[in-house]
Design a protein around this motif. Structure first.
Motif, PDB file in Angstrom:
ATOM      1  N   GLN A  75      64.596  23.935  60.213  1.00  0.00           N
ATOM      2  CA  GLN A  75      64.798  23.840  58.756  1.00  0.00           C
ATOM      3  C   GLN A  75      66.295  23.825  58.435  1.00  0.00           C
ATOM      4  O   GLN A  75      66.966  24.834  58.628  1.00  0.00           O
ATOM      5  N   PRO A  76      66.800  22.715  57.908  1.00  0.00           N
ATOM      6  CA  PRO A  76      68.239  22.656  57.637  1.00  0.00           C
ATOM      7  C   PRO A  76      68.713  23.685  56.615  1.00  0.00           C
ATOM      8  O   PRO A  76      69.857  24.147  56.674  1.00  0.00           O
ATOM      9  N   GLY A  77      67.824  24.099  55.706  1.00  0.00           N
ATOM     10  CA  GLY A  77      68.242  25.059  54.671  1.00  0.00           C
ATOM     11  C   GLY A  77      68.264  26.498  55.149  1.00  0.00           C
ATOM     12  O   GLY A  77      68.715  27.387  54.426  1.00  0.00           O
ATOM     13  N   LEU A  78      67.753  26.731  56.361  1.00  0.00           N
ATOM     14  CA  LEU A  78      67.693  28.114  56.857  1.00  0.00           C
ATOM     15  C   LEU A  78      68.653  28.298  58.022  1.00  0.00           C
ATOM     16  O   LEU A  78      68.731  27.449  58.906  1.00  0.00           O
ATOM     17  N   GLU A  79      69.370  29.412  57.974  1.00  0.00           N
ATOM     18  CA  GLU A  79      70.272  29.726  59.089  1.00  0.00           C
ATOM     19  C   GLU A  79      69.730  30.955  59.807  1.00  0.00           C
ATOM     20  O   GLU A  79      69.668  32.038  59.208  1.00  0.00           O
ATOM     21  N   LEU A  80      69.314  30.798  61.040  1.00  0.00           N
ATOM     22  CA  LEU A  80      68.758  31.932  61.779  1.00  0.00           C
ATOM     23  C   LEU A  80      69.914  32.827  62.252  1.00  0.00           C
ATOM     24  O   LEU A  80      70.633  32.493  63.185  1.00  0.00           O
ATOM     25  N   ALA A  81      70.040  33.987  61.569  1.00  0.00           N
ATOM     26  CA  ALA A  81      71.156  34.880  61.904  1.00  0.00           C
ATOM     27  C   ALA A  81      70.808  35.812  63.056  1.00  0.00           C
ATOM     28  O   ALA A  81      71.700  36.342  63.717  1.00  0.00           O
ATOM     29  N   GLY A  82      69.504  36.041  63.273  1.00  0.00           N
ATOM     30  CA  GLY A  82      69.156  36.955  64.354  1.00  0.00           C
ATOM     31  C   GLY A  82      67.712  37.371  64.317  1.00  0.00           C
ATOM     32  O   GLY A  82      66.885  36.778  63.619  1.00  0.00           O
ATOM     33  N   LEU A  83      67.425  38.417  65.094  1.00  0.00           N
ATOM     34  CA  LEU A  83      66.066  38.946  65.201  1.00  0.00           C
ATOM     35  C   LEU A  83      66.010  40.349  64.615  1.00  0.00           C
ATOM     36  O   LEU A  83      67.018  41.072  64.592  1.00  0.00           O
ATOM     37  N   HIS A  84      64.802  40.728  64.184  1.00  0.00           N
ATOM     38  CA  HIS A  84      64.585  42.045  63.593  1.00  0.00           C
ATOM     39  C   HIS A  84      63.352  42.677  64.207  1.00  0.00           C
ATOM     40  O   HIS A  84      62.387  41.986  64.554  1.00  0.00           O
TER      41      HIS A  84
ATOM     42  N   LEU B  28      66.234  37.179  72.864  1.00  0.00           N
ATOM     43  CA  LEU B  28      67.488  36.485  72.528  1.00  0.00           C
ATOM     44  C   LEU B  28      67.876  35.527  73.659  1.00  0.00           C
ATOM     45  O   LEU B  28      68.325  34.394  73.422  1.00  0.00           O
ATOM     46  N   ALA B  29      67.680  36.001  74.895  1.00  0.00           N
ATOM     47  CA  ALA B  29      68.023  35.165  76.056  1.00  0.00           C
ATOM     48  C   ALA B  29      67.102  33.944  76.131  1.00  0.00           C
ATOM     49  O   ALA B  29      67.547  32.827  76.416  1.00  0.00           O
ATOM     50  N   ARG B  30      65.820  34.150  75.840  1.00  0.00           N
ATOM     51  CA  ARG B  30      64.884  33.015  75.864  1.00  0.00           C
ATOM     52  C   ARG B  30      65.236  31.982  74.801  1.00  0.00           C
ATOM     53  O   ARG B  30      65.134  30.771  75.024  1.00  0.00           O
ATOM     54  N   ILE B  31      65.639  32.482  73.647  1.00  0.00           N
ATOM     55  CA  ILE B  31      66.006  31.560  72.561  1.00  0.00           C
ATOM     56  C   ILE B  31      67.244  30.748  72.973  1.00  0.00           C
ATOM     57  O   ILE B  31      67.328  29.541  72.746  1.00  0.00           O
ATOM     58  N   ARG B  32      68.189  31.422  73.615  1.00  0.00           N
ATOM     59  CA  ARG B  32      69.371  30.703  74.120  1.00  0.00           C
ATOM     60  C   ARG B  32      68.943  29.643  75.145  1.00  0.00           C
ATOM     61  O   ARG B  32      69.357  28.476  75.080  1.00  0.00           O
TER      62      ARG B  32
ATOM     63  N   VAL C  66      72.699  30.922  70.383  1.00  0.00           N
ATOM     64  CA  VAL C  66      73.039  32.329  70.601  1.00  0.00           C
ATOM     65  C   VAL C  66      73.072  32.996  69.235  1.00  0.00           C
ATOM     66  O   VAL C  66      73.878  32.624  68.379  1.00  0.00           O
ATOM     67  N   LEU C  67      72.157  33.942  69.018  1.00  0.00           N
ATOM     68  CA  LEU C  67      72.043  34.545  67.682  1.00  0.00           C
ATOM     69  C   LEU C  67      72.980  35.745  67.554  1.00  0.00           C
ATOM     70  O   LEU C  67      73.049  36.587  68.458  1.00  0.00           O
ATOM     71  N   PRO C  68      73.682  35.822  66.436  1.00  0.00           N
ATOM     72  CA  PRO C  68      74.723  36.854  66.315  1.00  0.00           C
ATOM     73  C   PRO C  68      74.266  38.251  65.907  1.00  0.00           C
ATOM     74  O   PRO C  68      75.042  39.189  65.974  1.00  0.00           O
TER      75      PRO C  68
ATOM     76  N   GLY D 170      73.807  37.405  80.400  1.00  0.00           N
ATOM     77  CA  GLY D 170      74.899  36.467  80.128  1.00  0.00           C
ATOM     78  C   GLY D 170      75.013  36.126  78.658  1.00  0.00           C
ATOM     79  O   GLY D 170      75.386  35.009  78.281  1.00  0.00           O
ATOM     80  N   LEU D 171      74.703  37.104  77.799  1.00  0.00           N
ATOM     81  CA  LEU D 171      74.781  36.880  76.346  1.00  0.00           C
ATOM     82  C   LEU D 171      75.967  37.653  75.768  1.00  0.00           C
ATOM     83  O   LEU D 171      76.257  38.762  76.236  1.00  0.00           O
ATOM     84  N   PRO D 172      76.610  37.123  74.746  1.00  0.00           N
ATOM     85  CA  PRO D 172      77.584  37.958  74.027  1.00  0.00           C
ATOM     86  C   PRO D 172      76.826  39.067  73.287  1.00  0.00           C
ATOM     87  O   PRO D 172      75.663  38.881  72.928  1.00  0.00           O
ATOM     88  N   VAL D 173      77.467  40.221  73.095  1.00  0.00           N
ATOM     89  CA  VAL D 173      76.786  41.346  72.432  1.00  0.00           C
ATOM     90  C   VAL D 173      76.628  41.027  70.945  1.00  0.00           C
ATOM     91  O   VAL D 173      77.620  40.787  70.253  1.00  0.00           O
ATOM     92  N   PRO D 174      75.370  41.003  70.443  1.00  0.00           N
ATOM     93  CA  PRO D 174      75.195  40.734  69.008  1.00  0.00           C
ATOM     94  C   PRO D 174      75.593  41.941  68.172  1.00  0.00           C
ATOM     95  O   PRO D 174      75.682  43.055  68.700  1.00  0.00           O
TER      96      PRO D 174
END
Ligand code: LLP
Length: 443
Positions: free
Chosen positions: A207-216, A240-244, A250-252, A292-296
């Protein structure tokens, strides 16, 4: 104001460890909170009255900021909200977790920056979403697949809204079945195990109007151990790793919800917030390094632990009677201002205030409502001479009492009084019979 410690014969109930830190003993069985004599507050504002120690709320916000300096701490408004509470939380640098248009509108009207608000809800009404988008909340937490298209449509082609996806990590924790939300088989979130969380992520990313900032995730409430949070964190990092891997994204942000447990009675366990912070930080760094992910950026959402211990409910005794072996002490409030004992079997430690007590004996504090289940505290030690007109104070009354108060028996909801540095001020006035009549407009 007298602050001398006066020993009372009632040592069984004289433990103030779950009371606000500002609590002091006055002569003749009195107690002051925030420098205000509770008996005087009861006289001035009437009973039942909820007294909220502003200093205790602020101090608890500061404890969270200090323990989680790099995280975003959101106060969960559902625990208790008023304009003053909004201001305290804002001034202490916390964000806000809201779950309805009502909470959102109140917070923004009181001056809270909408960008620091996150909107939750398993079933958001059109009004909830309208308010969120109109006011410009920072993030909306997606709780079901159908919401994705709804929010995207409401945002429109030119808009952009940050969202999080609420995941059910399969961790069971919490003080009661009704407040455990970390496993499949309850209404919140999208399952990690059956793949719905990952497919919601894919849908959001399209969805172009949505920005996935992370998981909850929010695994439950009144949790007193750190371990369930660590388990949830590891699973969330795995996702998070699977999504990457699957989407190259990479979700912040990683929001681990609230649920931090507190002691309602002396001797009960509470979650150690500093230990939680230290161990989450360690586990997050370790898990991210391994993947191998940056720390969110970590987000947490405590409600109860911020405001619960800052509140005291003060009731007046209306009747005392012995039935069989039980002494019933009936007060002028009950399940309409505190449904928690009836809902979750929670136990409180009430205490007589305002006069020198006689030796204790077991008693059951009941409310004034027309139900045998309207019991505030069973089998507690109260002075043997407790009588009508006495004041009974219940500590740890700041969270999920007034916010869950009902109109049962048309008694009217109690006022909220802030106490701070020796002064008391009304935050929320008592609900009057006129208020109740005003809504009844049919014939
Ligand atoms: N975040 C989410 C998404 C939540 O659903 C909740 C609470 C919180 C944060 C804050 O949890 P806390 O830190 O306050 O435990 N009425 C129950 C508690 C219900 C909690 C609902 N969600 C009670 O009186 O114990």
């Amino acid at each position: 104001m007298t602050t001398a410690v006066v020993p009372t014969p009632d040592s069984g109930t004289d433990d103030l460890s779950v009371w606000p830190a500002s609590t002091t003993r006055l002569g003749h069985g009195g107690l002051a909170v925030g420098g205000v004599d509770l008996a005087e507050a009861a006289e001035r504002f009437g009973t039942p009255v909820y007294v909220l120690d502003e200093g205790e709320v602020r101090e608890r916000c500061r404890t969270y900021r200090a323990a989680f300096p790099d995280a975003e701490v959101l106060y969960a408004a559902k625990a208790f909200l008023s304009r003053a509470m909004v201001r305290w939380v804002d001034e202490e640098g916390l964000g806000l977790d809201a779950c309805s248009a009502g909470e959102l509108e109140l917070a923004v009207l009181a001056g809270f920056p909408p960008g620091r608000i996150v909107l939750h809800g398993n079933a958001k009404s059109p009004r909830d979403l309208d308010s969120a988008l109109r006011l410009g909340v920072g993030r909306i937490v997606i709780d079901s697949p159908s919401e994705i298209a709804r929010i995207a449509a409401a945002v429109g082609p030119a808009g952009r809204q940050k969202v999080l996806v609420r995941v059910v990590p399969g961790v069971s924790a919490g003080g009661h079945d009704k407040i455990r939300t970390g496993t499949d088989g309850q209404k919140f979130g999208l399952s990690l195990t059956d793949g719905s969380a990952l497919s919601a992520v894919a849908h959001v990313l399209s969805q172009p109007g949505l920005e996935l900032a992370g998981l909850h995730c929010h695994i439950g409430s009144q949790i007193t151990e750190v371990e369930p949070y660590l388990t949830a964190l590891r699973r969330m990092v795995g996702l998070l790793a699977r999504i990457r891997d699957e989407h190259g994204r990479v979700l912040p942000e990683l929001d681990l919800g609230g649920g931090h447990g507190i002691a309602y009675r002396p001797g009960e366990a509470a979650l150690d917030v500093t230990a939680l912070a230290r161990r989450l930080r360690g586990a997050l760094a370790e898990g991210c390094a391994a993947a191998g992910l940056p720390v969110p950026r970590l987000v947490i959402e405590p409600g109860r632990a911020v405001v619960g211990p800052a509140g005291v409910a003060v009731y007046r005794v209306l009747a005392v009677k012995s039935t069989g072996d039980t002494v019933f002490v009936a007060v002028d409030g009950g399940m309409s201002d505190n449904p928690r004992p009836a809902l979750y079997g929670v136990r409180y430690a009430p205490r007589l205030i305002g006069r020198t007590p006689a030796a204790p004996r077991p008693a059951t504090v009941v409310g004034r409502h027309c139900e045998a289940g309207d019991v505030l505290a069973a089998g507690v030690a109260l002075p043997g001479d407790v009588r009508p007109g006495d004041l009974i104070a219940v500590p740890v009354a700041g969270a999920y009492q007034l916010s869950m108060a009902s109109g049962y028996n048309m008694v009217g909801r109690p006022p909220v009084v802030a106490v701070h540095e020796g002064a008391a001020r009304l935050l929320v006035r008592r609900e009057t019979l006129a208020d109740l009549r005003r809504r009844d407009i049919g014939e």
